[in-house]
Design a protein around this motif. Structure first.
Motif, mmCIF file in Angstrom:
data_model
loop_
_atom_site.group_PDB
_atom_site.id
_atom_site.type_symbol
_atom_site.label_atom_id
_atom_site.label_comp_id
_atom_site.label_asym_id
_atom_site.label_seq_id
_atom_site.Cartn_x
_atom_site.Cartn_y
_atom_site.Cartn_z
ATOM 1 N N PRO A 60 -17.867 31.979 97.534
ATOM 2 C CA PRO A 60 -17.131 33.000 98.300
ATOM 3 C C PRO A 60 -17.171 34.348 97.575
ATOM 4 O O PRO A 60 -17.126 34.379 96.341
ATOM 5 C CB PRO A 60 -15.696 32.452 98.339
ATOM 6 C CG PRO A 60 -15.587 31.574 97.140
ATOM 7 C CD PRO A 60 -16.961 30.987 96.917
ATOM 8 N N VAL A 61 -17.245 35.418 98.339
ATOM 9 C CA VAL A 61 -17.264 36.760 97.724
ATOM 10 C C VAL A 61 -15.904 37.046 97.083
ATOM 11 O O VAL A 61 -15.819 37.557 95.966
ATOM 12 C CB VAL A 61 -17.630 37.827 98.788
ATOM 13 C CG1 VAL A 61 -17.443 39.234 98.247
ATOM 14 C CG2 VAL A 61 -19.058 37.615 99.293
ATOM 15 N N GLN A 62 -14.833 36.690 97.799
ATOM 16 C CA GLN A 62 -13.468 36.886 97.272
ATOM 17 C C GLN A 62 -13.155 35.775 96.282
ATOM 18 O O GLN A 62 -13.414 34.604 96.580
ATOM 19 C CB GLN A 62 -12.449 36.821 98.412
ATOM 20 C CG GLN A 62 -12.433 38.040 99.312
ATOM 21 C CD GLN A 62 -12.006 39.299 98.572
ATOM 22 O OE1 GLN A 62 -11.037 39.288 97.813
ATOM 23 N NE2 GLN A 62 -12.749 40.370 98.774
ATOM 24 N N LEU A 68 -8.622 24.297 97.287
ATOM 25 C CA LEU A 68 -7.413 24.585 98.083
ATOM 26 C C LEU A 68 -7.069 26.073 98.094
ATOM 27 O O LEU A 68 -6.185 26.492 98.847
ATOM 28 C CB LEU A 68 -6.229 23.753 97.567
ATOM 29 C CG LEU A 68 -6.364 22.244 97.802
ATOM 30 C CD1 LEU A 68 -5.156 21.492 97.253
ATOM 31 C CD2 LEU A 68 -6.549 21.939 99.288
ATOM 32 N N ASP A 69 -7.742 26.850 97.268
ATOM 33 C CA ASP A 69 -7.493 28.299 97.260
ATOM 34 C C ASP A 69 -8.376 29.028 98.272
ATOM 35 O O ASP A 69 -8.248 30.238 98.459
ATOM 36 C CB ASP A 69 -7.763 28.866 95.847
ATOM 37 C CG ASP A 69 -6.918 28.155 94.810
ATOM 38 O OD1 ASP A 69 -5.699 28.037 95.038
ATOM 39 O OD2 ASP A 69 -7.469 27.684 93.800
ATOM 40 N N GLY A 106 -11.656 21.785 89.856
ATOM 41 C CA GLY A 106 -10.796 21.411 88.727
ATOM 42 C C GLY A 106 -11.614 20.930 87.547
ATOM 43 O O GLY A 106 -12.672 20.302 87.721
ATOM 44 N N ALA A 107 -11.093 21.215 86.352
ATOM 45 C CA ALA A 107 -11.812 20.854 85.117
ATOM 46 C C ALA A 107 -12.093 19.352 85.056
ATOM 47 O O ALA A 107 -13.171 18.931 84.627
ATOM 48 C CB ALA A 107 -10.994 21.290 83.905
ATOM 49 N N ALA A 108 -11.137 18.551 85.539
ATOM 50 C CA ALA A 108 -11.306 17.094 85.466
ATOM 51 C C ALA A 108 -12.476 16.631 86.330
ATOM 52 O O ALA A 108 -13.036 15.561 86.097
ATOM 53 C CB ALA A 108 -10.023 16.397 85.910
ATOM 54 N N ALA A 109 -12.836 17.448 87.327
ATOM 55 C CA ALA A 109 -13.949 17.100 88.221
ATOM 56 C C ALA A 109 -15.257 17.717 87.753
ATOM 57 O O ALA A 109 -16.274 17.625 88.445
ATOM 58 C CB ALA A 109 -13.617 17.549 89.637
ATOM 59 N N GLY A 110 -15.226 18.392 86.608
ATOM 60 C CA GLY A 110 -16.458 18.966 86.053
ATOM 61 C C GLY A 110 -16.644 20.441 86.339
ATOM 62 O O GLY A 110 -17.694 21.002 86.035
ATOM 63 N N PHE A 114 -14.579 28.869 87.115
ATOM 64 C CA PHE A 114 -13.379 28.688 87.941
ATOM 65 C C PHE A 114 -13.288 29.721 89.062
ATOM 66 O O PHE A 114 -12.271 30.370 89.264
ATOM 67 C CB PHE A 114 -12.135 28.615 87.041
ATOM 68 C CG PHE A 114 -12.192 27.346 86.223
ATOM 69 C CD1 PHE A 114 -11.757 26.142 86.776
ATOM 70 C CD2 PHE A 114 -12.760 27.335 84.955
ATOM 71 C CE1 PHE A 114 -11.868 24.955 86.063
ATOM 72 C CE2 PHE A 114 -12.868 26.147 84.231
ATOM 73 C CZ PHE A 114 -12.421 24.962 84.788
ATOM 74 N N HIS A 115 -14.397 29.850 89.731
ATOM 75 C CA HIS A 115 -14.525 30.586 91.001
ATOM 76 C C HIS A 115 -15.301 29.587 91.852
ATOM 77 O O HIS A 115 -16.472 29.315 91.570
ATOM 78 C CB HIS A 115 -15.282 31.898 90.757
ATOM 79 C CG HIS A 115 -15.515 32.739 91.969
ATOM 80 N ND1 HIS A 115 -15.351 34.120 91.952
ATOM 81 C CD2 HIS A 115 -15.931 32.431 93.214
ATOM 82 C CE1 HIS A 115 -15.646 34.614 93.140
ATOM 83 N NE2 HIS A 115 -16.015 33.601 93.932
ATOM 84 N N VAL A 116 -14.611 29.032 92.823
ATOM 85 C CA VAL A 116 -15.127 27.849 93.525
ATOM 86 C C VAL A 116 -16.552 28.075 94.059
ATOM 87 O O VAL A 116 -16.905 29.201 94.446
ATOM 88 C CB VAL A 116 -14.139 27.446 94.658
ATOM 89 C CG1 VAL A 116 -14.125 28.450 95.782
ATOM 90 C CG2 VAL A 116 -14.424 26.050 95.179
ATOM 91 N N HIS A 117 -17.371 27.039 94.040
ATOM 92 C CA HIS A 117 -18.759 27.151 94.505
ATOM 93 C C HIS A 117 -19.255 25.792 94.951
ATOM 94 O O HIS A 117 -18.852 24.762 94.415
ATOM 95 C CB HIS A 117 -19.661 27.723 93.406
ATOM 96 C CG HIS A 117 -19.482 27.075 92.078
ATOM 97 N ND1 HIS A 117 -18.420 27.389 91.243
ATOM 98 C CD2 HIS A 117 -20.171 26.098 91.454
ATOM 99 C CE1 HIS A 117 -18.485 26.642 90.157
ATOM 100 N NE2 HIS A 117 -19.532 25.833 90.252
ATOM 101 N N LEU A 118 -20.168 25.835 95.908
ATOM 102 C CA LEU A 118 -20.780 24.624 96.441
ATOM 103 C C LEU A 118 -22.207 24.565 95.902
ATOM 104 O O LEU A 118 -23.000 25.486 96.127
ATOM 105 C CB LEU A 118 -20.770 24.715 97.976
ATOM 106 C CG LEU A 118 -21.341 23.565 98.793
ATOM 107 C CD1 LEU A 118 -20.582 22.267 98.505
ATOM 108 C CD2 LEU A 118 -21.239 23.898 100.284
#
Ligand code: 5GP
Ligand code: ZN
Length: 159
Positions: A60-62, A68-69, A106-110, A114-118
């Motif tokens: 996401p650009v933002q 969940l964010d 999340g860190a526990a998921a690897g 910490f800027h969400v990405h697919l």
């Protein structure tokens, strides 16, 4: 000695807190990336630590930290863009027998950025060995791969 150590830890903590988000830096054009897609809400570029050739990150650009964010409309659009990218990669001469679409939240998921990405990762039945963590590929090597995918995206951008 104890106070010196506490002071150094404090300085390190402050530096970490001040560190700008890598993907916000890319979104703002302050950090280079081998860009494949960019619109008002979503961008996609090659990972500098690819699992395989053509490993793309849809972002996401933002700024949003985890799943969940993300505004739901942006999450949906990220999946649309990922699908376009899979279709485009399949039209290039880049090898891919299958694809992983993977989001670590999340860190526990690897998650390490910490800027969400697919992740969109080309995969193979007889997988080449995984590069060791931290193996970085130079932008000069990534750019021609991004060019190939982008060229097919232009032709394949209808869902
Ligand atoms: P995560 O472990 O957070 O799910 O994935 C982070 C991804 O971001 C990895 O594929 C890693 O190689 C990639 N990455 C980390 N830093 C950068 C960077 O500065 N530029 C680009 N293009 N990719 C990055
Ligand atoms: Zn960010």
């Amino acid at each position: 000695m104890k106070y010196l150590l506490l002071f150094l830890l404090g300085v390190l903590g402050l530096c970490a807190a001040d560190k700008p988000c890598l993907f916000c830096e890319i979104a703002a054009g302050r950090l280079e990336a081998s860009m494949i897609w960019r619109d008002e809400s979503v961008m996609a570029f090659l990972s500098i630590g690819p699992r395989n050739v053509g490993h793309v990150l849809v972002v996401p650009v933002q700024h949003a930290e985890g799943i969940l964010d993300l505004p739901p409309a942006t999450a949906h659009h990220m999946m649309d863009v990922a699908q376009k990218i899979v279709r485009a990669i399949k039209q290039t001469d880049l090898p891919a027998e299958g694809f992983n679409l993977k989001l670590n939240s999340g860190a526990a998921a690897g998650q390490t950025v910490f800027h969400v990405h697919l992740h969109v990762i080309p995969r193979f039945a007889a997988e080449p060995p995984e590069p060791p963590p931290g193996t970085r590929v130079a932008k000069a090597q990534l750019d021609p791969i991004a060019d190939k995918i982008r060229a097919k995206l232009d032709l394949a951008a209808t869902l």
